[in-house]
Every structure is written in structure tokens, then in C-alpha cells.
Motif scaffolding. Structure first.
Motif: not given
Lengths: 184, 685
Positions: B499-519
Motif C-alpha cells: 500500500n505504499l509506493s514511491v517514485d523518484a526522478a533526477a535530471f540534468y539538462h544542458d540547453y544551448d542556443h536559447l533565445n535572447t534579444t540583442e539590441a
């Protein structure tokens, strides 16, 4: 920060109530377990299924294939008889010689081998039962599922026909019917 | 003061419920006793065999908090919101329901808009979460996001919502970067008969639903429905009266047909029309340089979806799906109308012994027409048709007697902005012992450019400097690249006790080319008058980020009447900008999502067919959105006096008179979420 202080106070109060909560959990032991109910269902299924002319033995052999989820739940039906036949249980780690069983319960641990089991049993008069997702579509005759904390079952009539078993309409009308294409 | 009293009230109710449960018989027992039969139980299990089949089907069982096979064996961070969870949540809209899943950040922006994301990057048009309804994407390519205000089909028709955190690019395609939400509706045969629901509350002023399902011959089932709701505006701290009321009328149907054993065909469609109000800021070229407008945005649309599925043999099937979707939105600044045509084919079959292969092809055509009504927002080109081609393949194999599963696959897409995109992934699942599962995955996912990012011209409030007017304008960039993600995740799932259940998750995300606004360099523009300098802000891809965190979930069924569940999410984000970038505001994006979130739910079945459900949520502050941390308590009391009738009373946000969940943006002004009460009646006939 202020919230952390509030949370601490709350947890301390809940800790005081914990013994009551646990007492409630112990006291409520009156509902039967899922597998006791499934065992009772299997006993009932045997009453509403007709096997072709049998060898006249007076045992009904129930084989559990793979991991056994029933544990002691089978005690529920151990000494119950149907038409003078008594239950005999066999626990098989591998799906060998299943044709010697009248009823075979295929555990979810055998999911990967299900297709092979269904193929090898083709045409033999064994009532195959399971409780895994999609087991009826994959060829088992009866498959259990849970709905709102109650045990339900679905029947694949084509699979029953292939096995040469006749299922009473009283059982069919309580089941969810699963129709799948005939094997080529 | 109010908060402490509310918490005390909660403690008292938990205590009195504990006593109530000890004192009175459980519902099932009560019924059995009135029927004068032996009560099956652990005292006399053999009595179970005395029950008839019909009686056995009425017995309530305690089972371990067992998830459906698919869930327990998933090599991903997945949570399923069931119809039971939906019914007992007391919530009345789909975006609100997503709060129930761990790791999903739901921030209500105003009376009809939400900022919803998973693992960071939250904003009103959250671009990293793909949302599908029965396989039809509702993610709009105009601003890369979901218009939640038009995803309001009946909650009673939802079978389940699968919430998958982490990239799902291989199976689901681009834009499933941080997660996939898959809303699955019930088959027509599961919604037979009539259903009438009516609700009233301080915010949901009136809500009605009428649905009917029936059979056509022996092998076809259908349902039709119509619903309408009127919701009042919210509160805002500040001067302007909020204009965020929301009303909509919607109707639809579903037809499921099984012409022969192996074939099944499904046809469904919806149509809707309504108004979603908002407050927006419009720039002016002369003093006072900005004005706030109450905009009653008219929305309408509909879709038609057809799906054919054939089972070829045990474990092998194929499916073909087509849908057409039309959406129309008429904000005061820019009107948008969009037509989408999508064709999708999938084939699954076992091969090479222990393997199962699934592969598919897809084509989507989406074309839009935009009409600008003010100088501040426009698209160039105003109209565009986008083609998307995709193919994917994924192999799953089982080893060591089903204890180990290995999944590897990739999707390849071609879109009109960035050409070919590859999204491979590999997953491994290992069950070292019964009721313990470990999984790990490595994936690459991309977020393709939106129409906005490649074509928009969006002016914001101008300012004066030395007698000259400067107008900042965001310009889309046709050369905008896809944002990319490399994700590494692992998880553990277990049922340590009955009657007891557990769920665990761990993550590492590496993002690139994310949007920016350049003046860029300012230049003089003479139309519209008066002449002014434009400061161009060009959308580029000059940022990257590292994000990591953990998601924990536990479910505990104490006894036949009482279930508890809870989850905790931790998120850490670190943004960087390229040396050539001037977009320092990007560095603060970690403040758009909460660092911590947790929730706790109690579902309690009382005697006399009553349910009492309580939920407690905590969401951390958003440092970049002027939003404080908040705690939310929801309570729902449900009563089923007779079998086909249910009455319920739900209170949401009981702790706070009103609170803010997300900040305003360049254009839209947000509101505060108030306390709300909602009474509902549900009658099956």
C-alpha cells in the motif's frame, strides 16, 4: 523564512495525531485483498466454463506461471469443490507442459513470453487467465483489471473458442468483451 | 491570523475523521450487513467463495498502490492523473488539473490564462511543453505555446492525463523538450447514457454540460455533448479593474466503430466559440506613451479527427490518423486564424525474438493569416504555410527474463525554418527485484522556431531622451535556430511496503542556443508619425543553461477508505549568455520558475457515500516575476445520495483572499487569483 516556521509547527501537531492515524490503518483490516478476490473469481469461472470430455480425474489443476502474486490468497479456494472435483495448485517458474493444467494463471512477470505461451497452447483446452494490461488482446481467455477499487474481468471469446472451451452466457454478460483478429 | 486558524481547522478535521472511521462501519460492510450475508474479510476469507459473481464484482479491495503495467514499467518520469483524481480534485479546468502532477509548475496568470511548464522556463506561452489531446497537438506555432483558454472540453470525458517530464522528442517530435502532456479522452462505449451537470460559484458563475451516449447497431458507439460556462473576472492589486472574464460554448461528438475483429475506427470533433478577456498595454508614440486597453478577445474554432487502428496479430498493430484543426483569435492588436492538417501513421511489431519495433511517418501543414490592427504588433510575412515532415523509429528489447529493457530510437523531422532536426534517445530499465525499478535515459530534443520568433514586429512602450522618442521594437529573425537540449535522467520506483509506493526522478539538462534579444543600433523611422528612433531588439540564440533537479512522489493507501499522496520538486537553473550578447535580462530567467514545490493530498471516503478530499500546495517565490511564495488549500466535499446523482462543494485557494502567481509581461497585465467556491450537481440518466 516565515513559512518555514509555520511548517514546523504544523508538522509537530500532525506528529501528535500520528498514533490515531496509524490505529485507524490497523483497525480497518476487514476489506479482502485483491488476490483473495481474484482467487474467488477463478473458482467461480471454473463453474461457468465447460471443458471438452476430460479424462475423468477428480482434480482441477490451477497452474500459476511465473511470479506468484497470490501468496496465501489461494487458501480461499483450497478445499472448495466443483462437481466433486477439488483444486490442485501447481507453481511453475517456466511455461512448460501447460496443457496438463485445466486453468493457467499467467503472471505479469511473463509479459515478454506471452506471445510464445499463447502460441504453444493454441487449441489445447486450458483456461488461460491473467491480470496484465492488454493480456486479453494478446490471446489470454480471461484478464482481470481493477476499476474503482473493484476487481473486473474481460473475456476474449475467440481465444476461448480456439481452446475448445464453452463459456456460459452468464459469465460473458458480466465481462468486458475483447475482440481481436483471428491469427492468419 | 486567518492562515493559522485555517490550519488549525484542518488539524481538527483530520482528528475527527480518524475517530469517525473507527466508530462507524465502512460503506461496503454496511451494505453487506443490511443484505444479511457473511462479511468477507480476513477473519473468514473462505466466505468469499460463497458470494455469487455479481456480489464478487461489488467487493472493494485494497490493492497495493499499483499503477497500470505501462506506468510501472516506464523508463521515464511519468505521472498519470486518473479520472478519479480529476473528479475528486474539485477543479473545473484542464490547466488547473495539471497541478496534480509532480514537477509541473502551474501559475495562473489571469482569469483565463496560465503559465504552465515542467522543469523551468515558465512563461504564459511556455514553449517547452508539448500538449496533445488524443494525439492531436494543441501547441500553437505562432508563439510556441498552448492557448489554454480554448482547451476546455468536458472533464468528465477525460480517461486520463499522462504527464511525462523530460524530453519526449523521439516519440512525440519537436517541442517536447521539457515534457509531454497527453490528454486521453474516454471511448464512446465508456460514456453511454445521459449526463447532466450544472455548477455555480463565485468565479464559475454558471457551468452546464449535457452529454448523451448511445449505440448504433452492435459495433458502434457514439456520444454528443454541449457545454457552456461563464466565469467572472479576477482581482488585481493596482488601479485597473481586471477584464479577464471568460465564457465559452462548446459542443462535440465522438463515434467509435468496430467494423470487424481487428479493425477499429474513431471519429471525433468539437467546435467552440467564446470570449477570453484580458488587459493589455499598447504603446503610443506620444505622451502618455502607453495605455491599458480592456480587450475582449473573441475566440472560436474546432477540429475533426479520424483514426483507424488495425491489430495484425498479438503484439502487432498499425494506426493511421488524420486531423484538421481550425483556430481563430481576435485580440485588438493582432488577429490570427490558423488551419492545420495532420496525417500520422504508426506501425508496431515484434521482431528478432526479444525486440519490438515501432516506427512511423507524419506530415503536417499549418497555415496562418494574421491581420494587424495597430502599429505595435505585426507579422512579416502576415501569412505563412509551414510544412513538417517526420519519421521515427524506436526499438525496445527485453533481456534477462524481462528484468532489463533497453529502448533506443530517434525521430527525424524537417521543418521550413531549420531544416532537418534529429532527436535520438536511449533508455534503460532494470528491475533488480520484484517491486523495485531503476531507469536511466539520455536524450536530445529541440524546440523549433515559432512564427513569432522568425517574423514578428512587436513594439513596446517608448521613452523620451533629449527631446527624442525612442521606441524599442522586438524583431523576429528568419535565421533563428532551434533551441537544443541534451538531457540525462534517472529514476527509481518502488513499493517498499504493501500500500505504499514511491517514485523518484533526477535530471540534468544542458540547453544551448536559447533565445535572447540583442539590441542593435537605433535608426530613424518616420511612419507612423511623429518621427521616432527605433531601437531594434533582434531575437537571436545567444544563451545557454544548465538545469538540474529532483522530483519525488509517494502514494500511501492507509486503508480501504483513505488514500494519501504527496510530491516534492526541486529545481536549480543556471543561465549564461554568450560573450557577444547584450541580453543580461536572460541571466535572471531562473527566477521565472519556483525552486521548490510540494503538495499533499488526502482522499477520504466517509460513510453515507460522502467523500472528503483535501489538498495542500506550496509554490516557491518567482524572483523574476515579482511573485511571492504561496500556500494553497483546496477542500472538496462530495456526496452521492443515490447511485446516479453526485453533489459536490469545492473551495479553492481557501487560505488567501487573493494572491499573484505570475508577473505581467510586455503586453499582458496579470491578475491575482482569488478564493473561490463552487457547487456542482452531476446526474446520470
Amino acid at each position: 523564512m516565515a513559512f518555514l516556521n509555520r511548517a514546523e509547527g504544523m508538522f509537530r501537531k500532525l506528529a501528535r495525531f500520528l498514533p490515531f492515524i496509524l490505529a485507524v490503518a490497523q483497525a480497518e483490516g476487514a476489506s479482502p485483498s485483491e488476490y483473495e478476490v481474484k482467487a474467488a473469481f477463478i473458482h467461480n469461472f471454473a463453474k461457468f466454463v465447460q471443458w471438452p470430455m476430460s479424462s475423468g480425474s477428480n482434480t482441477l489443476r490451477l497452474c500459476i506461471v511465473g511470479d506468484n502474486p497470490f501468496a496465501n490468497a489461494l487458501e480461499v479456494i483450497r478445499d472448495q469443490a466443483i462437481d466433486g472435483k477439488h483444486w490442485e495448485f501447481q507453481f511453475l517458474r517456466t511455461p512448460q507442459n501447460l496443457d496438463r493444467c485445466q486453468v493457467a494463471f499467467i503472471s505479469v512477470s511473463e509479459t515478454g513470453k506471452l506471445n510464445a505461451i499463447v502460441e504453444s497452447l493454441g487449441g489445447k483446452p486450458v483456461l488461460t487467465i491473467g491480470d496484465g494490461e492488454g493480456f486479453a488482446e494478446r490471446g489470454l481467455i480471461i484478464n482481470f483489471y481493477l476499476e474503482n477499487q473493484k476487481v473486473r474481468f474481460e473475456i476474449n471469446p475467440n481465444a476461448a473458442r480456439r481452446a475448445g472451451l464453452a463459456i456460459s452466457s452468464q459469465l460473458l454478460k458480466l465481462a468486458r468483451i475483447v475482440t481481436v483478429g483471428e491469427e492468419r | 491570523m486567518k492562515k493559522t486558524r485555517a490550519l488549525q481547522a484542518l488539524h481538527v478535521s483530520i482528528l475527527s475523521l480518524s475517530f469517525a472511521s473507527l466508530a462507524e462501519p465502512v460503506r461496503g460492510e454496511e451494505e453487506a450487513q443490511t443484505r444479511g450475508e457473511a462479511q468477507p474479510g480476513q477473519n473468514d476469507p473462505k466466505a468469499l467463495t460463497l458470494l455469487s459473481l455479481e456480489q464478487l464484482m461489488d467487493v472493494q479491495v485494497i490493492s497495493v498502490a499499483r499503477k497500470p503495467q505501462k506506468l510501472a514499467e516506464s523508463a521515464a518520469a511519468i505521472h498519470v492523473i486518473s479520472q478519479e483524481d480529476i473528479r475528486r480534485s474539485g477543479m473545473s479546468s484542464i490547466p488547473e488539473l495539471l497541478r496534480l502532477a509532480p514537477g509541473i509548475n502551474v501559475a495562473q496568470f489571469d482569469g483565463n490564462k496560465w503559465a504552465i511548464s515542467s522543469r523551468g522556463f515558465n512563461e504564459v506561452f511556455s514553449s517547452n511543453l508539448l500538449v496533445l489531446v488524443d494525439g492531436r497537438t494543441v501547441y500553437s506555432p505562432i508563439f510556441s505555446g498552448v492557448y489554454w483558454d480554448v482547451q476546455d472540453f468536458p472533464l468528465e470525458d477525460i480517461e486520463r492525463i499522462e504527464v511525462i517530464r523530460g524530453p519526449g522528442g523521439t516519440l512525440w517530435g519537436a517541442n517536447a523538450v521539457n515534457g509531454v502532456i497527453n490528454i486521453i479522452t474516454k471511448r464512446a462505449k465508456d460514456t453511454q447514457g445521459g449526463l447532466l451537470t450544472a455548477g455555480v460559484g463565485n468565479i464559475e458563475q454558471d457551468t452546464e454540460l449535457l452529454r448523451y451516449g448511445g449505440k448504433l447497431g452492435e459495433s458502434a458507439h457514439y456520444r454528443v455533448y454541449a457545454k457552456h460556462f461563464d466565469r467572472s473576472h479576477y482581482d488585481r492589486a493596482g488601479d485597473n479593474k481586471p477584464n479577464d472574464a471568460w465564457n465559452q460554448t462548446r459542443s462535440g461528438f465522438r463515434l467509435d466503430w468496430e467494423p470487424s475483429g481487428p479493425d477499429s475506427v474513431s471519429l471525433q470533433g468539437d467546435t467552440y466559440a467564446g470570449t477570453s478577456g484580458e488587459n493589455i498595454n499598447i504603446p503610443l508614440l506620444s505622451s502618455p506613451y502607453s495605455r491599458t486597453l480592456n480587450d475582449d478577445v473573441k475566440v472560436s474554432g474546432g477540429y475533426l479527427r479520424a483514426r483507424w487502428q488495425r491489430t495484425l496479430s498479438a503484439g502487432s498493430d498499425l494506426s493511421l490518423q488524420f486531423y484538421y484543426d481550425h483556430t481563430d483569435r481576435k485580440p485588438a492588436t493582432l488577429e490570427e486564424s490558423r488551419d492545420t492538417y495532420d496525417l500520422d501513421f504508426q506501425h508496431r511489431f515484434p521482431w528478432w525474438g526479444r525486440h519490438e519495433l515501432i516506427w512511423g511517418l507524419g506530415y503536417r501543414l499549418t497555415q496562418d493569416e494574421t491581420i494587424a490592427h495597430t502599429f505595435s504588433t505585426s507579422f512579416n510575412p502576415a501569412s505563412k504555410a509551414l510544412n513538417l515532415y517526420s519519421v521515427f523509429v524506436q526499438d525496445e528489447s527485453r533481456w534477462m527474463g524481462d528484468r532489463v529493457r533497453f529502448i533506443i530510437g530517434s525521430k527525424v523531422e524537417h521543418n521550413d525554418f531549420t531544416g532537418f532536426q534529429f532527436q535520438p534517445n536511449a533508455r534503460l530499465l532494470w528491475k533488480p527485484a520484484e517491486a523495485h525499478t531503476l531507469w536511466a535515459s539520455a536524450s536530445r530534443a529541440v524546440r523549433t522556431p515559432s512564427r513569432g520568433e522568425t517574423a514578428v514586429r512587436l513594439a513596446t512602450s517608448p521613452f523620451q531622451n533629449q527631446g527624442m522618442t525612442f521606441l524599442p521594437v522586438v524583431f523576429g529573425n528568419p535565421g533563428f535556430r532551434s533551441e537544443t537540449l541534451l538531457a540525462y535522467e534517472f529514476g527509481y520506483r518502488s513499493e517498499p511496503f504493501k500500500n505504499l509506493s514511491v517514485d523518484a526522478a533526477a535530471f540534468y539538462h544542458d540547453y544551448d542556443h536559447l533565445n535572447t534579444t540583442e539590441a542593435g543600433n537605433p535608426y530613424l523611422e518616420s511612419t507612423p508619425a511623429p518621427a521616432h528612433f527605433v531601437i531594434p531588439l533582434r531575437i537571436e540564440n545567444k544563451s545557454s543553461a544548465r538545469v538540474y533537479g529532483i522530483e519525488l512522489e509517494a502514494n500511501w493507501r492507509l486503508n480501504g477508505n483513505w488514500r494519501l499522496s504527496g510530491s516534492y520538486t526541486l529545481l536549480q537553473m543556471h543561465f549564461r549568455i554568450d560573450p557577444a550578447s547584450t541580453d543580461t535580462a536572460s541571466l535572471a530567467r531562473s527566477g521565472d520558475s519556483p525552486q521548490q514545490q510540494w503538495q499533499f493530498h488526502s482522499y477520504f471516503d466517509l460513510p453515507h457515500h460522502l467523500n472528503l478530499d483535501a489538498a495542500l500546495y506550496y509554490v516557491d517565490r518567482l524572483s523574476n516575476q515579482q511573485t511571492l511564495a504561496y500556500t494553497r488549500i483546496d477542500l472538496r466535499l462530495g456526496w452521492q445520495p443515490v447511485k446516479d446523482l453526485e453533489l459536490s462543494l469545492a473551495g479553492r485557494n481557501l487560505l488567501d483572499g487573493s494572491h499573484r502567481e505570475f508577473g505581467s509581461n510586455l503586453v499582458q497585465v496579470g491578475s491575482e487569483v482569488p478564493r473561490s467556491l463552487y457547487a456542482k450537481l452531476s446526474w446520470h440518466f
